[in-house]
Scaffold this active site. Sequence first.
Site, PDB file in Angstrom:
ATOM      1  CB  SER A   1      70.179  21.593  21.971  1.00 51.79           C
ATOM      2  OG  SER A   1      68.771  21.641  22.110  1.00 51.79           O
TER       3      SER A   1
ATOM      4  CD  GLN B   1      72.306  27.279  26.996  1.00 49.41           C
ATOM      5  OE1 GLN B   1      72.056  28.139  26.365  1.00 49.41           O
ATOM      6  NE2 GLN B   1      71.454  26.325  27.565  1.00 49.41           N
TER       7      GLN B   1
ATOM      8  CB  THR C   1      69.106  15.066  26.779  1.00 47.77           C
ATOM      9  OG1 THR C   1      68.900  16.315  27.281  1.00 47.77           O
ATOM     10  CG2 THR C   1      69.093  14.332  27.760  1.00 47.77           C
TER      11      THR C   1
ATOM     12  CB  CYS D   1      67.454  20.073  32.663  1.00 46.42           C
ATOM     13  SG  CYS D   1      67.242  20.951  31.126  1.00 46.42           S
TER      14      CYS D   1
ATOM     15  CG  HIS E   1      64.907  23.239  22.411  1.00 47.63           C
ATOM     16  ND1 HIS E   1      64.735  23.941  23.555  1.00 47.63           N
ATOM     17  CD2 HIS E   1      65.517  22.335  22.668  1.00 47.63           C
ATOM     18  CE1 HIS E   1      65.502  23.325  24.383  1.00 47.63           C
ATOM     19  NE2 HIS E   1      65.774  22.370  23.877  1.00 47.63           N
TER      20      HIS E   1
ATOM     21  CB  THR F   1      61.503   6.929  10.959  1.00 46.74           C
ATOM     22  OG1 THR F   1      61.302   5.364  10.648  1.00 46.74           O
ATOM     23  CG2 THR F   1      61.425   7.579   9.552  1.00 46.74           C
TER      24      THR F   1
HETATM   25  N1  PLP Z   1      73.491  20.445  27.486  1.00 45.44           N
HETATM   26  C1  PLP Z   1      73.371  21.739  27.632  1.00 45.44           C
HETATM   27  C2  PLP Z   1      74.504  22.551  28.048  1.00 45.44           C
HETATM   28  C3  PLP Z   1      72.137  22.571  27.908  1.00 45.44           C
HETATM   29  O1  PLP Z   1      71.812  23.779  28.278  1.00 45.44           O
HETATM   30  C4  PLP Z   1      70.988  21.707  27.701  1.00 45.44           C
HETATM   31  C5  PLP Z   1      69.321  22.363  27.838  1.00 45.44           C
HETATM   32  O2  PLP Z   1      69.339  22.895  28.693  1.00 45.44           O
HETATM   33  C6  PLP Z   1      70.941  20.351  27.170  1.00 45.44           C
HETATM   34  C7  PLP Z   1      72.234  19.809  26.954  1.00 45.44           C
HETATM   35  C8  PLP Z   1      69.838  19.437  26.718  1.00 45.44           C
HETATM   36  O3  PLP Z   1      69.448  19.984  25.640  1.00 45.44           O
HETATM   37  P1  PLP Z   1      68.156  19.289  24.942  1.00 45.44           P
HETATM   38  O4  PLP Z   1      66.843  19.974  25.485  1.00 45.44           O
HETATM   39  O5  PLP Z   1      68.192  19.515  23.460  1.00 45.44           O
HETATM   40  O6  PLP Z   1      68.093  17.527  25.249  1.00 45.44           O
END
Ligand code: PLP
Length: 371
Positions: free
Chosen positions: A193, A174, A71, A319, A195, A231
């Site tokens: 990302s 993804q 994000t 989200c 996680h 940091t």
């Molecule tokens: N972009 C995509 C395609 C995602 O699927 C996601 C999370 O679902 C994100 C961005 C956001 O990632 P993060 O949780 O690392 O901010």
Amino acid sequence: MNGYFDWNATAPLHPAAREAWLEASARFWYNPSGLYREGAEARERLEECRERAAGLLGCEPGAIVFTSGATEADNAVVRWVAGQGAAPVVVSAIEHPAVSEPAAAWLGERLRSWPCGADGLADLGWLADFLGRQRPVLVSLMAANNETGALQPWREAAELCARHGVRFHCDAAQWCGRLPSDGLGGCDFVTVSGHKFGGPKGVGLLKLPAELNGFRSFRGGQQEERRRAGTENLPGVAAMLAAWEAAEVLVSDAAAMPAEPRDAFEARLASAVPDIEVLSRRVPRLWNTSLLLVPRGPNVKWVARLSRSGFQVSTGSACSRGGGASEVLTAMGIPAERTGAALRISSGWSTGASAWQALAARLMALSDEIG
Ligand code: PLP
């Protein structure tokens, strides 16, 4: 864990990531900006992680900026492009809100929405035509869609953009960890990302053109070559790299991440419950994702019933929870009254074929119960 089918929302922490996090927290907890030896050692470790990330993407280490996740990285790209003149910016209609929301907020009339087909694939012909007529400052297309799993033509789009001298951004949140990451480094901007593939929450990266002058996502410090002040989260970065490398080993062997259990699940459902629809079924998809339109909604009822039986699934993007109709489904031309019927099923490295079979059986029973 056996009923967990929401890996596109997040993955459990990979054991290698936990180990790397603990090691970095114990040995390299010093501030990498410290001018003493321990600070320099932490800095060295951070730079080693940068080299490993660059190696996975296929780019220069200097092109990598570590962030708090995709994000932040997506917002940083949109914010940067918002400050670049008045030329149009092309954003695909199926982007995650991490791209589409800041784009709508900050780009105003410059924003051009790149349509997709009913199959959920961005329309390359549209882009070729647009680039023949106009010169946008950036084109943004994700690598794999978080809702449908549809693999987007990002390589072709990147080539088209390069031919027209236009910068290209690819949100690979993804894709990385599910398919080989090599080659993504050829895109001007890439977001990752941690996680999504077993790293900790709150860590990711932005790959940008190494020579890009004046890029400042956060101000207030010299970190990350002044491109992202604050940091550095060295334990998080080290853990992300450990999880990513473990995932890359798995995905380099297609047999280790097979699509067959998902395909068998869909085939079984389709024959037992003919009014369940599988979206993007005929186009290349992530091996782990199945987006269903259930016959008798609303989807939240299905999610709640499945949860009570020990299965965790999603209504689409985690989200966009509570945020109205999915932009992705709307862009695919799904009528508004059907967008509330979407169930997203997504698996991961530890999901066995038996878990897919159990989920199919539960969905079949639910279609009778809810009906
Ligand atoms: N972009 C995509 C395609 C995602 O699927 C996601 C999370 O679902 C994100 C961005 C956001 O990632 P993060 O949780 O690392 O901010």
